[in-house]
Write a protein that holds these residues in place. Structure first.
Motif, PDB file in Angstrom:
ATOM      1  N   LEU A 422       0.891  -1.216  -0.059  1.00 34.55           N
ATOM      2  CA  LEU A 422      -0.189  -0.078   0.080  1.00 34.55           C
ATOM      3  C   LEU A 422       0.785   1.243  -0.018  1.00 34.55           C
ATOM      4  O   LEU A 422       0.565   2.253  -0.588  1.00 34.55           O
ATOM      5  CB  LEU A 422      -0.907  -0.103   1.226  1.00 34.55           C
ATOM      6  N   ASP A 423       2.014   1.293   0.711  1.00 30.38           N
ATOM      7  CA  ASP A 423       2.844   2.380   0.833  1.00 30.38           C
ATOM      8  C   ASP A 423       3.340   2.672  -0.500  1.00 30.38           C
ATOM      9  O   ASP A 423       3.911   3.718  -0.888  1.00 30.38           O
ATOM     10  CB  ASP A 423       3.775   2.240   1.992  1.00 30.38           C
ATOM     11  N   THR A 424       3.629   1.654  -1.403  1.00 33.99           N
ATOM     12  CA  THR A 424       4.183   1.753  -2.670  1.00 33.99           C
ATOM     13  C   THR A 424       3.067   2.262  -3.715  1.00 33.99           C
ATOM     14  O   THR A 424       3.155   3.114  -4.555  1.00 33.99           O
ATOM     15  CB  THR A 424       4.729   0.474  -3.195  1.00 33.99           C
ATOM     16  N   LEU A 425       1.957   1.738  -3.518  1.00 34.50           N
ATOM     17  CA  LEU A 425       0.903   1.921  -4.547  1.00 34.50           C
ATOM     18  C   LEU A 425       0.236   3.182  -4.403  1.00 34.50           C
ATOM     19  O   LEU A 425       0.072   4.031  -5.483  1.00 34.50           O
ATOM     20  CB  LEU A 425      -0.257   0.745  -4.162  1.00 34.50           C
ATOM     21  N   ALA A 426      -0.033   3.703  -3.053  1.00 35.35           N
ATOM     22  CA  ALA A 426      -0.786   4.775  -2.945  1.00 35.35           C
ATOM     23  C   ALA A 426      -0.089   6.119  -3.572  1.00 35.35           C
ATOM     24  O   ALA A 426      -0.845   6.806  -4.208  1.00 35.35           O
ATOM     25  CB  ALA A 426      -1.046   5.231  -1.592  1.00 35.35           C
ATOM     26  N   PRO A 427       1.221   6.320  -3.308  1.00 33.89           N
ATOM     27  CA  PRO A 427       1.800   7.450  -4.212  1.00 33.89           C
ATOM     28  C   PRO A 427       1.742   7.609  -5.453  1.00 33.89           C
ATOM     29  O   PRO A 427       1.825   8.580  -6.350  1.00 33.89           O
ATOM     30  CB  PRO A 427       3.044   7.607  -3.419  1.00 33.89           C
ATOM     31  N   LEU A 428       1.969   6.201  -6.099  1.00 41.96           N
ATOM     32  CA  LEU A 428       2.082   5.797  -7.633  1.00 41.96           C
ATOM     33  C   LEU A 428       0.837   6.265  -7.975  1.00 41.96           C
ATOM     34  O   LEU A 428       0.675   7.146  -9.233  1.00 41.96           O
ATOM     35  CB  LEU A 428       2.420   4.678  -8.090  1.00 41.96           C
ATOM     36  N   LEU A 429      -0.290   5.999  -7.292  1.00 34.68           N
ATOM     37  CA  LEU A 429      -1.650   6.203  -7.935  1.00 34.68           C
ATOM     38  C   LEU A 429      -1.840   7.604  -8.076  1.00 34.68           C
ATOM     39  O   LEU A 429      -2.429   8.381  -8.975  1.00 34.68           O
ATOM     40  CB  LEU A 429      -2.877   5.428  -7.307  1.00 34.68           C
ATOM     41  N   GLU A 430      -1.637   8.280  -7.042  1.00 35.72           N
ATOM     42  CA  GLU A 430      -1.597   9.872  -6.825  1.00 35.72           C
ATOM     43  C   GLU A 430      -1.021  10.529  -7.944  1.00 35.72           C
ATOM     44  O   GLU A 430      -1.525  11.600  -8.513  1.00 35.72           O
ATOM     45  CB  GLU A 430      -1.301  10.484  -5.546  1.00 35.72           C
ATOM     46  N   GLU A 431       0.280  10.266  -8.199  1.00 38.38           N
ATOM     47  CA  GLU A 431       1.249  10.651  -9.345  1.00 38.38           C
ATOM     48  C   GLU A 431       0.484  10.415 -10.690  1.00 38.38           C
ATOM     49  O   GLU A 431       0.207  11.297 -11.516  1.00 38.38           O
ATOM     50  CB  GLU A 431       2.728  10.159  -9.153  1.00 38.38           C
ATOM     51  N   LEU A 432      -0.174   9.398 -10.846  1.00 44.82           N
ATOM     52  CA  LEU A 432      -0.597   9.130 -12.353  1.00 44.82           C
ATOM     53  C   LEU A 432      -1.820   9.614 -12.565  1.00 44.82           C
ATOM     54  O   LEU A 432      -1.998  10.280 -13.668  1.00 44.82           O
ATOM     55  CB  LEU A 432      -0.919   7.581 -12.426  1.00 44.82           C
ATOM     56  N   LEU A 433      -2.676   9.694 -11.542  1.00 48.07           N
ATOM     57  CA  LEU A 433      -4.075  10.578 -11.667  1.00 48.07           C
ATOM     58  C   LEU A 433      -3.744  11.961 -11.614  1.00 48.07           C
ATOM     59  O   LEU A 433      -4.468  12.759 -12.442  1.00 48.07           O
ATOM     60  CB  LEU A 433      -4.870  10.185 -10.401  1.00 48.07           C
ATOM     61  N   GLY A 434      -2.618  12.618 -11.220  1.00 51.24           N
ATOM     62  CA  GLY A 434      -2.378  14.040 -11.422  1.00 51.24           C
ATOM     63  C   GLY A 434      -2.072  14.190 -12.703  1.00 51.24           C
ATOM     64  O   GLY A 434      -2.055  15.373 -13.065  1.00 51.24           O
ATOM     65  N   GLU A 435      -1.398  13.168 -13.422  1.00 50.14           N
ATOM     66  CA  GLU A 435      -0.993  13.444 -14.565  1.00 50.14           C
ATOM     67  C   GLU A 435      -2.040  13.034 -15.973  1.00 50.14           C
ATOM     68  O   GLU A 435      -1.743  13.036 -16.914  1.00 50.14           O
ATOM     69  CB  GLU A 435       0.493  12.716 -14.966  1.00 50.14           C
ATOM     70  N   GLY A 436      -3.125  12.607 -15.178  1.00 50.84           N
ATOM     71  CA  GLY A 436      -4.230  12.360 -16.221  1.00 50.84           C
ATOM     72  C   GLY A 436      -4.609  11.025 -16.777  1.00 50.84           C
ATOM     73  O   GLY A 436      -5.087  10.465 -17.653  1.00 50.84           O
ATOM     74  N   HIS A 437      -3.801  10.115 -16.153  1.00 49.48           N
ATOM     75  CA  HIS A 437      -3.694   8.599 -16.491  1.00 49.48           C
ATOM     76  C   HIS A 437      -4.878   7.923 -15.836  1.00 49.48           C
ATOM     77  O   HIS A 437      -5.386   8.411 -14.715  1.00 49.48           O
ATOM     78  CB  HIS A 437      -2.355   7.969 -16.187  1.00 49.48           C
ATOM     79  N   LYS A 438      -5.235   7.033 -16.183  1.00 43.16           N
ATOM     80  CA  LYS A 438      -6.318   6.008 -15.359  1.00 43.16           C
ATOM     81  C   LYS A 438      -5.536   4.663 -15.168  1.00 43.16           C
ATOM     82  O   LYS A 438      -4.623   4.163 -15.837  1.00 43.16           O
ATOM     83  CB  LYS A 438      -7.462   5.692 -16.296  1.00 43.16           C
TER      84      LYS A 438
END
Length: 586
Positions: A422-438
């Motif tokens: 979870l500690d790995t996944l959460a920041p990756l998701l936030e970064e990707l969403l901020g860049e407009g990815h899904k």
């Protein structure tokens, strides 16, 4: 008693309306023996055959290997061995080692066409087809024409995501346009794919009249079958209603995800073989050329009798020479294109393993559990042996895998604790969403997905969720595909491994390893498929120093064992040794 050596062996093939006959005569120093007599002697394991003058003809040792498959695949009659039209390629492969075989014009014509696929070329999509087929899909349509011409059943085995459904719909639409009124075609699918087929029909072939044959009130629908072009149903409905469905003549019967019937003894496999149809087609994205033994049931549906008896076929596939022969004989009936072969028409895909390092508390919990099981299991093995300990082994490996995902999977009081993944996944998701990815996030543990949901809720991230209990899957999929604010889709392995088109996503996260390559590919292929315009990035999350890493090591040595651990296939787990267990628990 005089003994004679085998001499000239003459073979010929003669064609009839819907079968072929293989004739043969073997000369033993002036005495002749018909081929069926030789096959009978070989089946009895005899090394000599009694000739008409009372002498013995010596049968060369290598003939048992060369000709035994002929008697198993064909029907041995008094003067010849009889083969069905669909067995031409197999018969040709079986006779390839013979220097000369006299064949007639009809056999030669079909053999050439099968051998070179001469005349099998691209076919244009019909005029009322909404959209355009890609080059390889038009070639698939041409292949379907070839099967129709010779009335062969075939398996369309393109990689997942290359649009098998669309190719079939183009063929069905064209067939109705060219032939006028026909019997309806039956398409059998897993329940989760009903809406997908319905949607594809509406999108590409709106002129097709489609009926969903399912639900509690379906019996009344049977009287109106002939008013429709396509009948969609599920494998469960087929199994339950086969006594009624077997009396209906269909134009096509199409089995989607045809690996569902690979167990020939299952009720659904038996039901599929009872269906009456002009043409039969199987669809499967699983790479079947590496699993020839599993093909018997699918081909018994497609071309009954083509591969002889199941037990005999499986025995032959254990031999490498026979496997290559069968691969050649089956080649015309299996069309498979991989994504790498049509790479120019799909964006790139990148895969990477992310090593996650557990924190102090998660590591302590994992070490305690591992040491507990190591001590108890190895002692149990010493006293009771592996067979009686197998259930305990499965439980231990499951628990260790769960802790590697999140300690909260074992102790609900720890759901808010730390997890390396979870500690790995959460920041990756936030970064990707901020860049407009899904992104798609897969786990085989719904309890793990529940924890991820709570994390997303706290972060205010909009997401969709799908597991085996989800109803109205189409609504969830449409929202993810169309709503720009919905950036994450959480999916359980069993619910989302098949049939979902999720091309809005360009990132895929696999939270726990399955080590069944086909299953992992199915998950990634939800995003990397026809319709995707961007590169797709797939990440596997694995915790360092845990059973996840150990299984990866063991997989290199014993792939079947690794599958057994993760798929809980207890029969294969019989190969587990004490050394293997010590490695897993080290």
């Amino acid at each position: 008693m005089p003994v004679r050596q085998a001499g000239e062996f003459q073979m010929s093939v003669r064609s009839h309306i819907d079968w072929f006959e293989l004739h043969g005569d073997i000369e033993f120093s002036g005495q002749r023996v018909r081929f069926p007599e030789l096959l009978a002697a070989l089946s009895r394991g005899e090394s000599a055959i009694r000739l008409e003058d009372g002498s013995l003809g010596i049968v060369p040792d290598e003939w048992a290997d060369q000709y035994s498959m002929i008697s198993q695949l064909g029907v041995v009659e008094d003067e010849h061995v009889r083969f069905a039209p669909a067995q031409v390629a197999l018969l040709d492969a079986l006779l390839a080692s013979r220097p000369t075989v006299d064949v007639d014009e009809k056999f030669e014509e079909i053999r050439k066409k099968l051998d070179s696929f001469e005349g099998i070329s691209e076919a244009e999509e019909p005029a009322d087809f909404k959209g355009s087929l890609r080059t390889y899909q038009r070639e698939g349509l041409g292949w379907l024409h070839f099967l129709e011409e010779f009335q062969f059943g075939g398996c369309l085995a393109d990689d997942m995501g290359l649009g098998k459904t669309v190719q079939v719909l183009a063929a069905l639409s064209e067939r109705i346009k060219n032939n006028g009124p026909l019997s309806p075609s039956l398409v059998v699918v897993p329940r989760s794919l009903m809406f997908n087929w319905n949607e594809e029909c509406e999108r590409f072939c709106p002129s097709l009249k489609v009926l969903e044959y399912s639900g509690l009130d379906r019996a009344s629908l049977r009287d109106s079958f002939d008013d429709y072009n396509v009948i969609l149903t599920t494998y469960g409905t087929l199994r339950r209603d086969i006594l009624e469905l077997k009396d209906q003549r269909f134009d096509y019967v199409v089995l989607d995800e045809a690996q569902t019937i690979k167990n020939a003894g299952s009720q659904v496999a038996k039901a599929s073989r009872l269906l009456e149809a002009n043409h039969r087609l199987a669809l499967s994205g699983t790479p079947i050329e590496n699993h020839l033994g599993d093909l018997w049931s699918i081909f018994e549906f497609l071309n009954p009798g083509m591969l002889g008896r199941s037990s005999v076929f499986r025995r032959f596939t254990d031999d490498n020479d026979n496997r290559s022969l069968l691969t050649r004989g089956l080649a015309p009936f299996i069309l498979r294109r991989t994504k790498s072969e049509v790479a120019a028409e799909l964006p790139e895909r990148f895969e990477q393993t992310i090593q996650c390092q557990m924190g102090e508390e998660q590591q302590r919990l994992y070490d305690e559990m591992r040491d507990h099981y190591r001590q108890s299991l190895l002692g149990m093995l010493q006293e009771q042996g592996l067979n009686k300990s197998r259930m305990h082994v499965l439980e231990a490996l499951l628990r260790l895998r769960q802790i590697a995902c999140h300690p909260g999977l074992l102790d609900p009081e720890l759901v808010d604790g730390n997890s390396a993944k979870l500690d790995t996944l959460a920041p990756l998701l936030e970064e990707l969403l901020g860049e407009g990815h899904k992104a798609l996030v897969f786990s085989q543990f719904t309890s793990m997905l529940a924890i991820v949901r709570s994390v997303l809720d706290r972060a205010g991230i909009t997401y969709e969720y799908l597991d085996g209990q989800t109803r109205d899957r189409k609504a969830h999929i449409d929202r993810f595909q169309q709503d720009s604010d919905c950036g994450v889709f959480l999916i359980s392995l069993k619910a989302g491994g098949l049939g979902l088109n999720l091309t809005a996503a360009d990132y895929v996260f696999l939270l726990d390893p399955w080590w069944n390559p086909a299953v992992e590919m199915q998950a990634i292929d939800r995003a990397h498929r026809v319709g995707q315009t961007r590169p797709v990035f797939a990440y596997r999350l694995i915790c360092e120093g845990t059973v996840e890493e150990k299984i990866a090591e063991l997989q290199q040595q014993k792939r079947e064992l690794a599958d057994a651990i993760l798929l809980e296939n207890r029969s294969v787990l019989s190969n587990l040794t004490r050394d293997d267990l010590e490695l897993l628990l080290s």
